[in-house]
Design a protein around this motif. Structure first.
Motif, PDB file in Angstrom:
ATOM      1  N   ASP A 250       0.841  -1.184   0.000  1.00  0.00           N
ATOM      2  CA  ASP A 250       0.000   0.000   0.000  1.00  0.00           C
ATOM      3  C   ASP A 250       0.881   1.240   0.000  1.00  0.00           C
ATOM      4  O   ASP A 250       1.899   1.310   0.687  1.00  0.00           O
ATOM      5  CB  ASP A 250      -0.912   0.024   1.235  1.00  0.00           C
ATOM      6  N   ALA A 251       0.468   2.234  -0.767  1.00  0.00           N
ATOM      7  CA  ALA A 251       1.227   3.472  -0.818  1.00  0.00           C
ATOM      8  C   ALA A 251       1.028   4.260   0.468  1.00  0.00           C
ATOM      9  O   ALA A 251      -0.045   4.230   1.059  1.00  0.00           O
ATOM     10  CB  ALA A 251       0.784   4.306  -2.019  1.00  0.00           C
ATOM     11  N   PRO A 252       2.064   4.968   0.926  1.00  0.00           N
ATOM     12  CA  PRO A 252       1.887   5.831   2.087  1.00  0.00           C
ATOM     13  C   PRO A 252       0.785   6.852   1.836  1.00  0.00           C
ATOM     14  O   PRO A 252       0.421   7.123   0.691  1.00  0.00           O
ATOM     15  CB  PRO A 252       3.260   6.517   2.210  1.00  0.00           C
ATOM     16  N   ALA A 253       0.279   7.428   2.922  1.00  0.00           N
ATOM     17  CA  ALA A 253      -0.860   8.338   2.801  1.00  0.00           C
ATOM     18  C   ALA A 253      -0.502   9.634   2.092  1.00  0.00           C
ATOM     19  O   ALA A 253      -1.382  10.340   1.598  1.00  0.00           O
ATOM     20  CB  ALA A 253      -1.423   8.632   4.185  1.00  0.00           C
ATOM     21  N   LYS A 254       0.778   9.988   2.031  1.00  0.00           N
ATOM     22  CA  LYS A 254       1.184  11.261   1.438  1.00  0.00           C
ATOM     23  C   LYS A 254       0.846  11.294  -0.044  1.00  0.00           C
ATOM     24  O   LYS A 254       1.056  10.328  -0.775  1.00  0.00           O
ATOM     25  CB  LYS A 254       2.680  11.479   1.633  1.00  0.00           C
ATOM     26  N   THR A 281      13.386   7.147  -7.392  1.00  0.00           N
ATOM     27  CA  THR A 281      14.301   6.139  -7.943  1.00  0.00           C
ATOM     28  C   THR A 281      15.721   6.685  -8.124  1.00  0.00           C
ATOM     29  O   THR A 281      16.504   6.115  -8.884  1.00  0.00           O
ATOM     30  CB  THR A 281      13.770   5.618  -9.290  1.00  0.00           C
ATOM     31  N   THR A 282      16.043   7.768  -7.434  1.00  0.00           N
ATOM     32  CA  THR A 282      17.375   8.369  -7.583  1.00  0.00           C
ATOM     33  C   THR A 282      18.475   7.370  -7.254  1.00  0.00           C
ATOM     34  O   THR A 282      19.489   7.278  -7.960  1.00  0.00           O
ATOM     35  CB  THR A 282      17.504   9.594  -6.662  1.00  0.00           C
ATOM     36  N   LEU A 327       7.121   6.750  -2.249  1.00  0.00           N
ATOM     37  CA  LEU A 327       6.942   7.967  -1.471  1.00  0.00           C
ATOM     38  C   LEU A 327       5.481   8.206  -1.096  1.00  0.00           C
ATOM     39  O   LEU A 327       5.172   8.704  -0.025  1.00  0.00           O
ATOM     40  CB  LEU A 327       7.455   9.180  -2.261  1.00  0.00           C
ATOM     41  N   GLY A 328       4.588   7.853  -2.010  1.00  0.00           N
ATOM     42  CA  GLY A 328       3.168   8.107  -1.800  1.00  0.00           C
ATOM     43  C   GLY A 328       2.407   7.860  -3.081  1.00  0.00           C
ATOM     44  O   GLY A 328       2.803   7.017  -3.898  1.00  0.00           O
ATOM     45  N   LYS A 329       1.353   8.610  -3.294  1.00  0.00           N
ATOM     46  CA  LYS A 329       0.566   8.450  -4.505  1.00  0.00           C
ATOM     47  C   LYS A 329       0.162   9.809  -5.046  1.00  0.00           C
ATOM     48  O   LYS A 329       0.299  10.842  -4.373  1.00  0.00           O
ATOM     49  CB  LYS A 329      -0.674   7.603  -4.214  1.00  0.00           C
ATOM     50  N   VAL A 330      -0.337   9.817  -6.277  1.00  0.00           N
ATOM     51  CA  VAL A 330      -0.735  11.072  -6.900  1.00  0.00           C
ATOM     52  C   VAL A 330      -2.094  11.506  -6.353  1.00  0.00           C
ATOM     53  O   VAL A 330      -2.894  10.684  -5.884  1.00  0.00           O
ATOM     54  CB  VAL A 330      -0.800  10.939  -8.430  1.00  0.00           C
TER      55      VAL A 330
END
Length: 382
Positions: A250-254, A281-282, A327-330
């Motif tokens: 699951d993506a973080p809430a951010k 992806t750095t 990191l999160g989602k759009v």
């Protein structure tokens, strides 16, 4: 290549091709040749282009390590295979077409590795209980050299349309000079969702009623839709469902807006968007097997192409690595933008391309240009 100078995208100036062998044993952009007392130990030689036993489910572990380095698991000569091309994916035939005596031509291609001849091709309409002999059309020279065949051959068989419409499915198999044939069912292996599987290719018909006049039609489905994998009859195996469950996460809430994502489009801060999730992806750029350029091409971009490309060439291990970068989602707005952009792109590709001879940079065709000046800046080969 096709009677033209070899283009850079296909390995110019030199691409070493080993006839009859898998593409993983061919070399693009050849820089030098050397002789060694041991096999090459590059990533693609050891960790790709191999088939492991089905009971090995992960790349970790002592036994998996042994098999990845064992000669028996390496893919060398191409394996025997045959494919149905017509009926095509999504093709429809009205039931009224099944007039007395009318026929339909089932077509496709078949090949075997090492330049070996495909000696027999057969089609079944009843799930393999009976088989129809197919007509083969062999290639011309130079890709047919004596008793060696360096490409596929085409095959076809004409059947009564009434028989085709009653078919349980359309199955294809072929035989080589060693009297080997393709297995009926696939054998799962951990490499790229089942690398080198060559089981019977099956096209399945189903009756639909979508016409305005109410006339039923037969819709033909291939295992999957070319490119996207959608709309086919084949569904993920239980093993793949387990892998997907492990790697989905699951993506973080951010949440991130499109404006924020587009700022991270370089080597120092490389963000990509795949399946509505945002990844940093750095750290992957320096070790990515396909090179940093393959990722940087999608850096800071909010579009469907990233999701499609990643799904088409990566396996479960790559998905797990990607999830480590999440990191999160759009937000809702860019998610809608991605969906509409994908729909517009699909409609654009479905339309015949309009050729503008005065436009040099075109999406769907190469435009020849004349080199007016050349300035050498380096002797290094990239």
């Amino acid at each position: 290549m096709n009677d033209e100078p070899l283009p850079p995208d296909h390995g110019a100036p030199v691409w070493v091709i080993v006839p009859g062998y898998v593409g993983g044993r061919c070399v693009k952009w050849l820089k030098k040749v050397w002789v060694s007392v041991k096999e090459n130990e590059s990533h693609y030689r050891i960790w790709d282009n191999r088939v492991l036993p089905s009971f090995i489910t992960e790349k970790d572990g002592e036994f998996a390590m042994t098999m990845f380095n064992h000669p028996s698991s390496a893919c060398n000569e191409q394996n025997l295979n045959s494919v149905i091309v017509r009926p095509s994916q999504g093709e429809k035939l009205p039931l009224l077409e099944a007039r007395k005596g009318k026929t339909y031509r089932i077509e496709g291609y078949a090949y075997d590795g090492g330049g070996h001849d495909v000696q027999r091709v057969e089609v079944s309409l009843d799930g393999g209980e009976t088989w129809l002999y197919c007509i083969r059309r062999f290639p011309d020279a130079p890709i047919r050299h004596g008793n060696k065949f360096w490409t596929w051959l085409y095959w076809h068989v004409d059947v009564k349309l009434a028989h085709l419409l009653r078919a349980k499915n359309i199955s294809i198999r072929c035989w080589n000079v060693f009297k080997n044939t393709e297995p009926e069912h696939p054998t799962w292996n951990t490499m790229a969702h089942g690398m080198t599987n060559n089981c019977w290719y099956k096209v399945k018909p189903e009756v639909i009623e979508e016409r305005e006049d109410g006339v039923p039609e037969i819709l033909f489905r291939h295992p999957c839709e070319p490119g996207t994998g959608d709309e086919g009859w084949m569904k993920p195996s239980n093993e793949q469902k387990i892998v997907d469950a492990k790697t989905s996460g699951d993506a973080p809430a951010k949440q991130f807006t499109r404006e924020v994502i587009e700022k991270h489009d370089n080597e120092k801060s490389c963000w990509i968007v795949a399946d509505g999730k945002v990844y940093d992806t750095t750290s992957v750029l320096e070790w990515h097997p396909g090179g940093a350029t393959a990722i940087l091409g999608h850096a800071g971009k909010v579009h469907q192409e990233t999701s499609d490309e990643f799904a088409s060439i990566h396996n479960g291990d790559a998905s797990q690595k990607l999830n480590e970068c999440i990191l999160g989602k759009v937000t809702e707005k860019p998610a809608t933008f991605i969906e509409k952009h994908a729909e517009a792109r699909a409609k654009e590709l479905a339309q015949p391309s309009q050729v503008n001879e005065d436009l040099v940079l075109q999406k769907h065709r190469w435009v020849p240009v004349r080199l007016r000046e050349r300035k050498e800046v380096s002797q290094e080969c990239f």
